[in-house]
Design an enzyme around this catalytic site. Structure first.
Site, PDB file in Angstrom:
ATOM      1  N   CYS A   1       0.820  -1.228   0.000  1.00  0.00           N
ATOM      2  CA  CYS A   1       0.000   0.000   0.000  1.00  0.00           C
ATOM      3  C   CYS A   1       0.850   1.274   0.000  1.00  0.00           C
ATOM      4  O   CYS A   1       0.334   2.349  -0.320  1.00  0.00           O
ATOM      5  CB  CYS A   1      -0.942   0.010   1.197  1.00  0.00           C
ATOM      6  SG  CYS A   1      -2.141  -1.323   1.129  1.00  0.00           S
TER       7      CYS A   1
ATOM      8  N   HIS B   1      -2.749   7.485   2.175  1.00  0.00           N
ATOM      9  CA  HIS B   1      -3.293   6.205   1.705  1.00  0.00           C
ATOM     10  C   HIS B   1      -4.668   6.033   2.335  1.00  0.00           C
ATOM     11  O   HIS B   1      -4.845   6.232   3.536  1.00  0.00           O
ATOM     12  CB  HIS B   1      -2.349   5.073   2.111  1.00  0.00           C
ATOM     13  CG  HIS B   1      -2.952   3.724   1.957  1.00  0.00           C
ATOM     14  ND1 HIS B   1      -3.594   3.337   0.809  1.00  0.00           N
ATOM     15  CD2 HIS B   1      -3.040   2.669   2.825  1.00  0.00           C
ATOM     16  CE1 HIS B   1      -4.044   2.100   0.960  1.00  0.00           C
ATOM     17  NE2 HIS B   1      -3.720   1.681   2.172  1.00  0.00           N
TER      18      HIS B   1
ATOM     19  N   ASN C   1     -10.265   0.673   0.122  1.00  0.00           N
ATOM     20  CA  ASN C   1      -8.798   0.629   0.128  1.00  0.00           C
ATOM     21  C   ASN C   1      -8.320   0.010  -1.187  1.00  0.00           C
ATOM     22  O   ASN C   1      -8.470  -1.195  -1.392  1.00  0.00           O
ATOM     23  CB  ASN C   1      -8.340  -0.197   1.334  1.00  0.00           C
ATOM     24  CG  ASN C   1      -6.829  -0.286   1.439  1.00  0.00           C
ATOM     25  OD1 ASN C   1      -6.104   0.034   0.494  1.00  0.00           O
ATOM     26  ND2 ASN C   1      -6.351  -0.734   2.593  1.00  0.00           N
TER      27      ASN C   1
HETATM   28  N1  ACO Z   1     -19.126  -7.306   9.622  1.00  0.00           N
HETATM   29  C1  ACO Z   1     -19.632  -7.565  10.839  1.00  0.00           C
HETATM   30  N2  ACO Z   1     -18.851  -7.967  11.880  1.00  0.00           N
HETATM   31  C2  ACO Z   1     -17.535  -8.095  11.644  1.00  0.00           C
HETATM   32  C3  ACO Z   1     -16.960  -7.836  10.384  1.00  0.00           C
HETATM   33  C4  ACO Z   1     -17.827  -7.432   9.352  1.00  0.00           C
HETATM   34  N3  ACO Z   1     -17.373  -7.153   8.110  1.00  0.00           N
HETATM   35  N4  ACO Z   1     -15.635  -8.063  10.469  1.00  0.00           N
HETATM   36  C5  ACO Z   1     -15.384  -8.443  11.720  1.00  0.00           C
HETATM   37  N5  ACO Z   1     -16.519  -8.461  12.442  1.00  0.00           N
HETATM   38  C6  ACO Z   1     -16.707  -8.807  13.841  1.00  0.00           C
HETATM   39  C7  ACO Z   1     -15.604  -9.676  14.392  1.00  0.00           C
HETATM   40  O1  ACO Z   1     -15.844 -11.037  14.103  1.00  0.00           O
HETATM   41  C8  ACO Z   1     -15.702  -9.382  15.870  1.00  0.00           C
HETATM   42  O2  ACO Z   1     -16.757 -10.115  16.407  1.00  0.00           O
HETATM   43  P1  ACO Z   1     -16.626 -10.759  17.871  1.00  0.00           P
HETATM   44  O3  ACO Z   1     -16.444  -9.603  18.807  1.00  0.00           O
HETATM   45  O4  ACO Z   1     -17.930 -11.473  18.033  1.00  0.00           O
HETATM   46  O5  ACO Z   1     -15.427 -11.646  17.814  1.00  0.00           O
HETATM   47  C9  ACO Z   1     -16.110  -7.901  15.915  1.00  0.00           C
HETATM   48  O6  ACO Z   1     -16.655  -7.612  14.628  1.00  0.00           O
HETATM   49  C10 ACO Z   1     -14.989  -6.968  16.213  1.00  0.00           C
HETATM   50  O7  ACO Z   1     -13.886  -7.332  15.387  1.00  0.00           O
HETATM   51  P2  ACO Z   1     -12.560  -6.489  15.411  1.00  0.00           P
HETATM   52  O8  ACO Z   1     -11.623  -7.030  14.387  1.00  0.00           O
HETATM   53  O9  ACO Z   1     -12.051  -6.371  16.805  1.00  0.00           O
HETATM   54  O10 ACO Z   1     -13.133  -5.080  14.943  1.00  0.00           O
HETATM   55  P3  ACO Z   1     -12.439  -3.687  14.917  1.00  0.00           P
HETATM   56  O11 ACO Z   1     -13.263  -2.738  15.651  1.00  0.00           O
HETATM   57  O12 ACO Z   1     -10.975  -3.759  15.236  1.00  0.00           O
HETATM   58  O13 ACO Z   1     -12.549  -3.294  13.365  1.00  0.00           O
HETATM   59  C11 ACO Z   1     -11.209  -3.285  11.342  1.00  0.00           C
HETATM   60  C12 ACO Z   1     -11.941  -4.130  12.371  1.00  0.00           C
HETATM   61  C13 ACO Z   1     -12.227  -2.398  10.621  1.00  0.00           C
HETATM   62  C14 ACO Z   1     -10.539  -4.216  10.347  1.00  0.00           C
HETATM   63  C15 ACO Z   1     -10.176  -2.399  12.083  1.00  0.00           C
HETATM   64  O14 ACO Z   1      -9.362  -3.178  12.918  1.00  0.00           O
HETATM   65  C16 ACO Z   1      -9.316  -1.643  11.129  1.00  0.00           C
HETATM   66  O15 ACO Z   1      -9.743  -0.690  10.525  1.00  0.00           O
HETATM   67  N6  ACO Z   1      -8.040  -2.043  11.000  1.00  0.00           N
HETATM   68  C17 ACO Z   1      -7.168  -1.478  10.007  1.00  0.00           C
HETATM   69  C18 ACO Z   1      -7.073  -2.482   8.920  1.00  0.00           C
HETATM   70  C19 ACO Z   1      -6.920  -1.906   7.565  1.00  0.00           C
HETATM   71  O16 ACO Z   1      -7.355  -0.822   7.225  1.00  0.00           O
HETATM   72  N7  ACO Z   1      -6.300  -2.712   6.746  1.00  0.00           N
HETATM   73  C20 ACO Z   1      -6.162  -2.397   5.363  1.00  0.00           C
HETATM   74  C21 ACO Z   1      -4.896  -2.945   4.848  1.00  0.00           C
HETATM   75  S1  ACO Z   1      -3.525  -2.202   5.622  1.00  0.00           S
HETATM   76  C22 ACO Z   1      -3.338  -0.734   4.982  1.00  0.00           C
HETATM   77  O17 ACO Z   1      -3.805  -0.429   3.922  1.00  0.00           O
HETATM   78  C23 ACO Z   1      -2.594   0.245   5.812  1.00  0.00           C
END
Ligand code: ACO
Length: 319
Positions: A112, A246, A276
């Site tokens: 990225c 990004h 993304n």
């Molecule tokens: N829909 C509904 N529920 C979901 C989804 C979804 N799409 N995805 C995960 N969940 C659930 C999980 O299973 C979990 O359930 P549980 O509590 O029963 O186990 C709950 O939601 C919380 O999951 P977390 O992973 O803890 O959620 P979080 O609040 O951290 O959000 C996210 C997840 C959006 C991925 C966040 O961590 C984030 O934005 N991270 C950055 C990742 C990113 O942007 N990566 C892109 C590539 S890297 C880059 O480009 C820099």
């Protein structure tokens, strides 16, 4: 001599998939995706569109809107982490498609952060090799590399491409002011939080990610690299008209601004419509901001990105 971004064109696949569309086949909802990421929809490449298809479409648009001829190009550099084939490179495919016979061509892969890396490589090659015109493309079909049953990753990504014309200029103070690159792949920790796994026997494999850890590194490292590049160039946020980061997700950008006291109203955000798109996200956001009249000629821009590796970096550009 300075390297100036003189034109930019983009290509987004025709197919648009909303969060509601995704929730028909996946245990997710618009509300969950939107509140955590700011994403509303994404463009998704069709079966017969590959990364070079998007790159060539963006390049053809660039050729139409600028006075550039393929034979004017000295080099073609493509940032991609999702090339159609391991070789030949995506850049060679673009070179062949547009008939830019004089240009040498190669790909850069820094996930990225690839656009910032490719911009830095192009800038330094233009200076050291005295190149006059370089085509810099960032093109990604990252949705072909996600596991569509993994709701924690597949909802985050979209496809797209941006093609920029970089020209050497002797006039004025516009152009690339500085670039700064970083990487840390020494530790298993960094390799495993965001990776492409499982590629074998013609299977493309898929992205795995420790979302919360990536979230934290994205904030810390993008903020750190912006501060360092500004300090090294005796500049501050007051000298920057727009930050174009990004577009991983809106919440990362909002949290970064809040935690580091950066001005959120100076941040260009296009995650709602693009999601993304890996290294294509900054060129896509720049074109969008130009079209909406936010970014204007003469503005000073601060690009920043973090990607798998980890790789990260920033660039300051006066356009
Ligand atoms: N829909 C509904 N529920 C979901 C989804 C979804 N799409 N995805 C995960 N969940 C659930 C999980 O299973 C979990 O359930 P549980 O509590 O029963 O186990 C709950 O939601 C919380 O999951 P977390 O992973 O803890 O959620 P979080 O609040 O951290 O959000 C996210 C997840 C959006 C991925 C966040 O961590 C984030 O934005 N991270 C950055 C990742 C990113 O942007 N990566 C892109 C590539 S890297 C880059 O480009 C820099």
């Amino acid at each position: 001599m300075r390297t100036k971004i003189t034109d930019i064109a983009t290509y987004l696949p025709e197919k648009v998939v909303t969060n509601d569309d995704l929730s028909k086949n996946l245990d997710t909802s618009h509300e969950w995706i939107y509140t955590r990421t700011g994403i509303e929809s994404r463009h998704i490449s069709s079966e017969d569109e590959v990364t070079s298809t998007l790159a060539i479409e963006a390049t053809r648009k660039l050729m139409q809107q600028s006075s550039i001829e393929p034979m004017d190009l000295d080099a073609i550099i493509v940032s991609t982490t999702t090339g159609d084939t391991r070789f030949p490179s995506c850049a060679c495919k673009v070179q062949g498609a547009i008939g830019a016979c004089r240009a040498f061509a190669f790909d850069v892969n820094a996930a990225c952060a690839g656009f910032i890396y490719a911009l830095a490589v192009a800038d330094s090659m233009m200076k050291s090799m005295k190149l006059r015109k370089v085509l810099l493309i960032a093109s990604e079909t990252i949705t072909k590399f996600v596991d569509w049953t993994d709701r924690s990753t597949c909802v985050l990504f979209g496809d797209g491409a941006g093609a920029m014309l970089l020209e050497a200029t002797e006039n004025g103070d516009t152009g690339i002011i500085a670039t700064k690159l970083y990487a840390n792949g020494e530790d298993e920790k960094y390799n495993s939080i965001l990776a492409h796994n499982g590629e074998q026997n013609g299977n493309r494999g898929y992205i795995t990610m420790a979302g919360r850890t990536v979230f934290k590194y994205a904030i810390d490292y993008m903020a750190m690299s912006m501060k360092e590049i500004l300090d090294e160039n005796n500049m501050s946020m007051d000298d920057i008209d727009w930050i174009i980061p990004h577009q991983a997700n809106r919440r990362i950008l909002e949290s970064m601004c809040k935690m580091r006291d950066f001005p959120l109203d100076k941040v260009i955000i296009t995650t709602q419509e693009h999601a993304n798109t890996s290294s294509a996200s900054i060129p896509l956001a720049l074109r969008d901001a130009l079209d909406k009249g936010k970014v204007k000629q003469g503005d000073t821009l601060l690009f920043t990105a973090l990607g798998a590796g980890l790789t990260w970096g920033s660039a300051i550009v006066k356009i």
